[in-house]
Design a protein around this motif. Sequence first.
Motif, short mmCIF file in Angstrom:
data_model
loop_
_atom_site.label_atom_id
_atom_site.label_comp_id
_atom_site.label_asym_id
_atom_site.label_seq_id
_atom_site.Cartn_x
_atom_site.Cartn_y
_atom_site.Cartn_z
N HIS A 6 0.87 -1.19 0.00
CA HIS A 6 0.00 0.00 0.00
C HIS A 6 0.90 1.22 0.00
O HIS A 6 1.70 1.40 0.91
CB HIS A 6 -0.88 0.02 1.25
N ASN A 8 1.21 5.43 -0.36
CA ASN A 8 0.59 6.75 -0.41
C ASN A 8 1.58 7.74 -0.99
O ASN A 8 2.70 7.85 -0.50
CB ASN A 8 0.21 7.22 1.00
N HIS A 43 -3.33 6.91 -3.78
CA HIS A 43 -3.14 5.66 -3.04
C HIS A 43 -3.00 4.56 -4.09
O HIS A 43 -3.86 4.40 -4.94
CB HIS A 43 -4.36 5.39 -2.15
N ASN B 8 -8.91 6.54 2.06
CA ASN B 8 -8.52 5.94 0.79
C ASN B 8 -9.76 5.73 -0.06
O ASN B 8 -10.72 5.10 0.39
CB ASN B 8 -7.84 4.58 1.00
N HIS B 43 -5.73 9.22 -2.07
CA HIS B 43 -5.51 9.27 -0.63
C HIS B 43 -5.76 10.70 -0.21
O HIS B 43 -5.15 11.63 -0.73
CB HIS B 43 -4.08 8.86 -0.29
#
Lengths: 81, 81
Positions: A6, A8, A43, B8, B43
């Motif tokens: 994951h 960001n 994201h 998210n 995000h």
Amino acid sequence: MTFTAHINVMPLKELLDPQGKAVMSGLKNLGISHVQDVRIGKHITLQIDAATKEEAEKLASDACQKLLANQVMESFEVHIQ
Amino acid sequence: MTFTAHINVMPLKELLDPQGKAVMSGLKNLGISHVQDVRIGKHITLQIDAATKEEAEKLASDACQKLLANQVMESFEVHIQ
């Protein structure tokens, strides 16, 4: 083994975020006025084939540095699951 | 008290993600070939003034439903810090 990374990617704190400013004024127009600041980034989830979690993390960081993040304007963080 | 909401917003699993597909082929061209799947969403961080964590979470979900996510095509998750 397959790991999920994951990632960001966010605009640096020092820079203006016009998309965030637009969303903040949109929220105020909708009556949601308790929001002080909005910042918008990306994201990204990667499914990575790797032997170990460390290897997956290295691949994900590599992908960020080479393609996913523009480090002049953006910072990134990686979490492996 | 000020809370930070990390949100998210991702395209639903059932839908194609053309941006993710483009990034996956970009990664392959750069020699990063262990990546099986890429999905790209947003995000968003909100700075919220609220009395309790629950109130902040409610405000953030409300903002997602009203503005930040298109629930026909996207799902969202909210984490409060």
